[in-house]
Scaffold this motif. Structure first.
Motif: not given
Ligand code: SF4
Length: 986
Positions: A137-140, A142, A517, A607-609, A619, A636, A678
């Motif tokens: 849950q950190m695609q922003a 990666t 994706h 910024l992500d999910r 968030d 991270q 974020f």
């Protein structure tokens, strides 16, 4: 000693728990699945500081309101799992991948090795580094890392999970289910769930269904299998896998035939009345538009500007906006017309009407197995709920063109769908059909229907163009665009001048143009083939590609070990970052031990999910509640450290020093736009601003003080109709969630898809697909939804392999993570193949007996159970419970290895490329995926059954040599046992 054999109870289950004077409670966010419930972690003193005593739900959290599931409560066993990795490891020189022979190394050495290697790649050919991540849950972060590195070879797990669900809905209505939107069960009267087991959105969905049913709502589940949510549905309608699209087309047929459609909604808020060019020319199938530049720019496939409609009142063509929606105008939904320049046109709805005309319930019945009468009744029920049970909420709102609506129209028929629709090679068009069905009923962002969650809805197509310029892959240079995005036109594909793929996974190429994706399931196969090129280093994070995350698992394991003529591995360097000793760890050259979710900072932000709800953005974060085990480091932190060492511009100051001290500092201070970061809560220097504002150095602290969650309540007039809601569109743009504030018209007809089809037909100028893909693109990039048989079926002898085989995630386990969980293993330690008794008896297999399941690609041996809760043409099992022996630190010979099995062995990651009509087979292969999005076709495989011979060993097949324990692995069960009945460590 525990009295296991005593009749004396270990504890009294109804007595109040003993109060532990040393107990402390910290709030954070669960990650035992992806629902992200709020939890309270109860701590007590341990040998190395606070340790987890137990976990319960946080009653003050907006997602779960105190509810916790079996998985969430069992997080404590993940924390003390014997499979925990604790030290960086380097494969022993001379040992084979897969043997699991490692030597422990220091973090300094691990980071030095990685930095040296990555720096060399970045300075020469950045695309030789590939970063693929699993269910993180950190695609922003990666994604930013890959972009700053300069490699396009990046994706997370979505391509093999549910990209069809995301893309099919987003390209049609601007949002999708789960994180992006969902059913408004608060106000729905009828709820139809399709292709959903018990997984995504778990606790919130259970809470909502519970209330919905208590309030008298009717719940219908359409699924080949009646488990999970389906088990409590008022009605279960069994359906054959991969045929949902045919059902939706027939429902559309019935609703249109009986005129149960929302005419006003279609005319104002969708492209149903917009005129499509019918002439055989380079604009065939695209929308006609006003060529006068003074009257607005021509549509570019992304924005609904200056298309035309036919006004029935005046008998003339008019600009769709604003003339076509002015008082007195009545845009036609049907008919054929001729423009002043002689161009023949028709409203797109006319084309939809023609498309569904032959999709009768009888036609769909033969495909789906659902009785035609039931399909007709279902359409009636949907129409009845949408129109006869409709009501209006007293919420005035103003649309994007200034019209004031005195109330908000409810359409109380809600849908929910997930992987059962998505994981097929016809999933994108199936989900398009569902989105169109919802649109004709007027349920999009309406009370009682489907509702968006901020930052959705997005533009159709979202304003995120994926990287597509091969000449921008340059040494020591970031990419000029993110590796992932949403193509709107062939010009946006990631291809070279000769049409070949830029990316290692072939995503965004002519093979799978809208693969938003990425396509993780093809990385290893393509890299080993050198198609389109070889890579140097593959970094996998939380992705079990040597087991349950790969199709064709045994061959993938062999490929990870395959060497070239020079004796070098085909993938020279494999880095695996994981918290546990998964099957994939054994194949790594370098192992990086990750933390658990209780040991690190995490962000689930805009910024992500984010975890937004229907009425506003939300968030949340995770904060460490215990210190990392051994030498574990959050991934991270590793990425931020590497980004600093490699001098990525976004991580480096103008003076050349590091911009961020670590991940928490990065989260607080990184701003893609001024005031946007974020996290949206407690911004501004003193933490008094929300949504937008300067970085706040105390932001983490403020989240920690507020249940690790920030929720913004939008005013009521922004709650609905957000595709066209002026107040919301302005607000969303101001807060940085959208780049523009123009309305988002629903794309019943997709001119985006048509632009690819025109290229394939050779009718448009510009990029065209290679000849062997023209017919494929022209067929599947249909601007209107349609049903076609899953691609694997066309490559299978269906008489020899008559059954569909599918998997589901069990209620008590998520992905492969939980099979090492001491508590959850007591619920499932192995899986069965569940088969309808009629089917099983016909195959000669007893209930509880051993059988062989064979596809054209492979075979497994497993135990079979009779089940009435599955339609006779389908067999199914739980996913990812079968394990390689010794993996996850399960004892050699454990149930997971000896009785459990993986269906993945039966599924190929590639299919023969279908020959052009009339042509001979070329011998080429192509990914076993949706031809539009690249979604892995997990649920398309066809199988047959036969009993195992009486003299065969009663163990599952295939079996693996037992994996040894890796150095430093926690590997002890004693601490697990101390939690039994709340006792302290002996
Ligand atoms: S539903 Fe998922 S996030 Fe919520 S408590 Fe259960 S495991 Fe945790």
């Amino acid at each position: 000693m525990f009295k296991f054999l005593s009749s004396e109870p270990l504890h009294d289950p109804i007595a109040s728990p003993a109060v532990d004077a040393t107990a402390e409670v910290k709030c954070t966010t669960c990650y035992m699945c992806a629902c992200r419930c709020g939890i309270r972690v109860h701590l007590r003193d341990g040998d190395n500081g606070p340790e987890v005593r137990y976990i319960d739900g946080n009653p003050d959290h907006p997602i779960n309101k105190g509810v916790i599931c079996a998985k969430g409560a069992s997080g404590i066993m993940k924390q003390v799992s014997p499979a925990r990795l604790t030290r960086p490891l380097l494969r022993k020189p001379g040992s084979d991948r897969g043997a699991g022979e490692f030597e422990p190394i220091s973090w300094d050495r691990a980071l030095d090795l990685l930095t040296e290697r990555l720096a060399r790649i970045r300075a020469t050919d950045p695309k030789q580094f590939a970063l693929f991540t699993g269910r993180d849950q950190m695609q922003a972060l990666t994604g930013l890392f890959a972009r700053q590195f300069g490699t396009p070879n990046y994706a997370a797990h979505g391509g093999f999970c549910s990209v069809n669900m995301a893309a099919g809905m987003i390209y049609t209505v601007g949002g999708s289910f789960w994180e992006f939107g969902g059913p408004d069960l608060e106000r729905a009267r009828l709820f139809v769930m399709i292709g959903t087991a018990e997984d995504h959105h778990s606790n919130p969905m259970k809470i909502a269904i519970s209330k919905f049913k208590r309030d008298g709502g009717r719940f219908i589940s359409i699924n080949p299998v009646r488990t999970g949510y389906s088990a409590i549905a008022d009605e279960w309608i069994p359906i054959k896998p991969g045929t949902d699209g045919a059902l939706f087309m027939a429902l559309l047929h019935e609703l249109i035939r009986t005129d149960q459609i929302d005419h006003a909604f279609l005319k104002r808020f969708t492209n149903a009345p917009q005129l499509v060019v019918l002439d055989d020319c380079d604009r065939e199938g695209l929308f006609a538009f006003d060529p006068d530049p003074a009257r607005g720019p021509p549509g570019d496939g992304r924005n609904p500007h200056n298309k035309l409609v036919w006004d029935k009142t005046s008998g003339t063509a008019m600009n769709a906006y604003p003339e076509g929606i002015a008082e007195g105008c009545d845009p036609a939904l049907e008919g054929h017309y001729t423009l002043a320049d002689g161009t023949r046109v028709a409203p797109s709805f006319q084309l939809l009407r023609v498309r569904v005309a032959s999709c009768t319930p009888e036609w769909a019945s033969a495909i789906t197995g659902i009785d035609a009468t039931r399909i007709r009744q279902l359409a009636q029920e949907m129409g009845h709920a949408a129109f006869q049970q409709a009501f209006e909420l007293p919420i005035p709102w103003t649309d994007a063109w200034g019209k004031q609506h005195p109330g908000t129209q409810a359409r109380p028929v809600a849908f929910h769908a997930m992987r059962g629709l998505a994981a097929h090679s016809n999933g994108f068009q199936t989900i398009r059909a569902l989105a169109v069905l919802m649109s004709v009923l007027g349920t999009i962002d309406a009370p009682g229907g489907f509702r968006h969650k901020a930052p959705y809805p997005r533009h159709i197509v979202p304003n995120y163009r994926a990287f597509n310029a091969p000449d921008m892959i340059r040494p020591n240079t970031p990419l000029n665009a993110a590796p992932l995005g949403f193509p709107a036109h062939p010009d946006e594909l990631a291809i070279n001048a000769d049409g070949s793929p830029i990316r290692i996974d072939h995503a965004f190429s002519w093979e799978h143009p809208l693969s938003a994706h990425g396509m993780m399931h093809n990385v290893i196969t393509n890299a080993v083939k050198g198609d389109p090129y070889r890579i140097d280093t593959l970094l996998l994070f939380m992705a079990n590609m040597a087991w349950n995350s790969s199709m064709n698992t045994m061959v993938v394991r062999e490929m990870l070990n395959r060497k070239d003529a020079a004796g070098e591995y085909m993938i020279p360097f494999l880095v695996v970052c994981d918290a546990f000793q998964s099957e994939t760890v054994a194949f790594a050259d370098l192992v990086l031990p990750d933390t658990t979710y209780l040991e690190r900072h995490d962000v689930m932000g805009m910024l992500d999910r984010p975890i937004s709800d229907f009425d506003g953005p939300v968030d949340s974060v995770r904060v460490p509640v215990v210190k990392p085990l051994g030498e574990c480091r959050p991934f991270q932190e590793v990425l931020v450290e590497l980004a600093g060492r490699l001098n990525f511009p976004a991580f480096t100051t103008a003076e050349g020093t590091r911009k961020f001290t670590g991940y928490p500092d990065f989260v607080v201070n990184f701003q893609p736009q001024p005031g946007i970061g974020f996290l949206m809560g407690w911004r501004g220097k003193d933490g008094t601003e929300h949504l937008r504002g300067e970085p706040n150095p105390r932001q983490w602290e403020m989240y920690a003080q507020n249940n690790c969650v920030f929720q913004h309540h939008m005013p009521e007039d922004m709650h609905y109709m957000r595709n066209w809601n002026r107040a919301y569109l302005d607000f969303a743009k101001d807060k940085g969630w959208r780049q523009k504030n123009d309305p988002i018209q629903l794309a019943l007809y997709s001119d985006t898809l048509q632009s690819f089809r025109l290229a394939a037909q050779g009718k448009s100028a510009g990029r065209q697909p290679p000849d062997d893909l023209r017919e494929r693109i022209a067929t599947y990039f249909d601007p209107l939804p349609f049903w076609y048989a899953p691609l694997e079926e066309t490559a299978t002898d269906l008489k020899a392999y008559p059954l569909n085989a599918i998997t589901q995630r069990p209620m008590a386990m998520y992905h492969s993570w939980d099979s090492q969980n001491a508590w959850l293993r007591q619920i499932h330690s192995h899986n069965y193949l569940h088969v309808n008794p009629v089917t099983a008896r016909a195959a000669g297999v007893d209930d509880g007996g051993w059988c062989w399941v064979e596809s054209q690609w492979g075979k497994v041996r497993c135990m079979l159970r009779y089940s009435e809760a599955v339609e006779p043409g389908t067999v199914w099992t739980w996913n990812a419970i079968g394990k390689a022996d010794g993996a996850w630190q399960l004892a050699p010979g454990s149930d997971e290895a000896r009785k459990g099995f993986l269906l993945n062995h039966l599924i190929s990651e590639e299919l023969p490329l279908a020959p052009a009509k009339g042509g001979a087979a070329t011998g080429k292969t192509i990914s076993n995926s949706d031809p539009i999005t690249g979604q892995a076709g997990w649920y398309d495989v066809r199988v047959r059954l036969r009993p195992a011979a009486p003299d065969e060993e009663p163990v599952s097949f295939p079996q693996q040599a037992s994996m040894p324990a890796t150095p430093g692995v926690l590997g002890t069960a004693s601490r697990v046992l101390t939690y039994f009945a709340g006792r302290r460590k002996p």
